[in-house]
Design a protein around this motif. Sequence first.
Motif, mmCIF file in Angstrom:
data_model
loop_
_atom_site.group_PDB
_atom_site.id
_atom_site.type_symbol
_atom_site.label_atom_id
_atom_site.label_comp_id
_atom_site.label_asym_id
_atom_site.label_seq_id
_atom_site.Cartn_x
_atom_site.Cartn_y
_atom_site.Cartn_z
ATOM 1 N N ALA A 203 58.774 21.063 46.096
ATOM 2 C CA ALA A 203 57.592 20.385 46.625
ATOM 3 C C ALA A 203 56.611 20.031 45.515
ATOM 4 O O ALA A 203 56.029 18.940 45.502
ATOM 5 N N THR A 204 56.427 20.930 44.553
ATOM 6 C CA THR A 204 55.493 20.681 43.456
ATOM 7 C C THR A 204 55.917 19.480 42.628
ATOM 8 O O THR A 204 55.107 18.592 42.308
ATOM 9 N N LEU A 205 57.195 19.416 42.265
ATOM 10 C CA LEU A 205 57.680 18.314 41.440
ATOM 11 C C LEU A 205 57.779 17.012 42.239
ATOM 12 O O LEU A 205 57.586 15.925 41.687
ATOM 13 N N ALA A 206 58.074 17.115 43.526
ATOM 14 C CA ALA A 206 58.121 15.906 44.352
ATOM 15 C C ALA A 206 56.730 15.300 44.488
ATOM 16 O O ALA A 206 56.564 14.075 44.438
ATOM 17 N N GLU A 207 55.719 16.151 44.651
ATOM 18 C CA GLU A 207 54.354 15.642 44.723
ATOM 19 C C GLU A 207 53.960 14.968 43.413
ATOM 20 O O GLU A 207 53.298 13.926 43.413
ATOM 21 N N GLU A 208 54.385 15.549 42.288
ATOM 22 C CA GLU A 208 54.091 14.927 40.995
ATOM 23 C C GLU A 208 54.732 13.543 40.905
ATOM 24 O O GLU A 208 54.168 12.621 40.305
ATOM 25 N N ALA A 209 55.915 13.395 41.525
ATOM 26 C CA ALA A 209 56.617 12.116 41.490
ATOM 27 C C ALA A 209 56.025 11.103 42.466
ATOM 28 O O ALA A 209 56.513 9.972 42.557
ATOM 29 N N GLY A 210 54.989 11.510 43.192
ATOM 30 C CA GLY A 210 54.303 10.588 44.081
ATOM 31 C C GLY A 210 54.871 10.490 45.474
ATOM 32 O O GLY A 210 54.536 9.570 46.223
ATOM 33 N N VAL A 211 55.742 11.441 45.858
ATOM 34 C CA VAL A 211 56.342 11.431 47.187
ATOM 35 C C VAL A 211 55.483 12.276 48.125
ATOM 36 O O VAL A 211 55.070 13.381 47.764
ATOM 37 N N ALA A 212 55.214 11.764 49.313
ATOM 38 C CA ALA A 212 54.507 12.553 50.319
ATOM 39 C C ALA A 212 55.420 13.700 50.762
ATOM 40 O O ALA A 212 56.586 13.475 51.101
ATOM 41 N N VAL A 213 54.904 14.920 50.753
ATOM 42 C CA VAL A 213 55.718 16.097 51.042
ATOM 43 C C VAL A 213 55.162 16.828 52.256
ATOM 44 O O VAL A 213 53.960 17.048 52.368
ATOM 45 N N VAL A 214 56.043 17.196 53.167
ATOM 46 C CA VAL A 214 55.713 18.013 54.332
ATOM 47 C C VAL A 214 56.640 19.221 54.314
ATOM 48 O O VAL A 214 57.851 19.066 54.348
ATOM 49 N N ASN A 215 56.092 20.443 54.130
ATOM 50 C CA ASN A 215 54.669 20.749 54.012
ATOM 51 C C ASN A 215 54.212 20.564 52.567
ATOM 52 O O ASN A 215 55.014 20.348 51.670
#
Length: 283
Positions: free
Chosen positions: A68-80
């Motif tokens: 989730a941390t790296l996906a958020e850095e890549a600009g992807v909306a993450v749930v949760n």
Amino acid sequence: MAKSVAIVADRIAWEERQLIEAAPRFGLSMEWVNDESLCLGRSDSSVLDGFDALLLRSRSYTRGGLIATLAEEAGVAVVNSAAAINACENKAVLRTVLRSAGVPVPEFRLVLSRSDFERALEEFAPPLVLKPVYGGMGKRVTLIRDLDVAQSVYDYVEDLGHAFEQACLVEPFLAGGASVRCLVVGDELVGAAEFTSGGTDWRNNAALGNSSRAVARDPDVVKIVNGVLDVLGPGIYGVDLFRTADGFVVNEVNHAPGFRAVAQATGTDVAAAVGGYLQELLT
């Protein structure tokens, strides 16, 4: 055009199939992405490129927060959110942040060594529960009824190979109480079911096949769930409560909850609730 959602998980179970089948009703296209095949970390591109959102349902208690941390850095909306998942993965951290916010949790002691364990045994009278800081589905949760077996039980903890596996909580056994699984989607409590242990297994956990029944909407439960959401933010959670003489306490919060048992007990279309929530987020 349908919004594309990656269901990141280690496997496809009943819940994931329900979510994928429901997705088109909400203008969504869902695709399973194996959480062992991401190799995240590049700043310029990612295997998640092309997805509008990531629904993280990894059952691993070491992968979720990292992904989730790296996906958020890549600009992807993450749930949760990464912050929520990182808190849920660690029972000691979760209970600390909830307690600091005034949300009731069981009394506990963090045990990182035999010295810690022996002190916890002095502070709490048996029966006691020893559980891993990282983990779920009732695994490695041990009921210690007699102090004469406690040291032998802890021998098994010391023999575990990794330090994160040795981190445990000790807490009083809340005898006689069933557990209540509250399923939250967004900021709404969509269903709640009470689980009771069956046979010779004392643990109340849906993953263990315990019996369940729907629970009527209880203002005290809603108040606690709202307190959890104030700390973690909206998302998709399984909030597990214990009944005590003083009211409900939060045992744990699952960031990738199984929901088959709650859906069957309550008749709630959980997949539709999740689809509607994702549709709203992506609009």
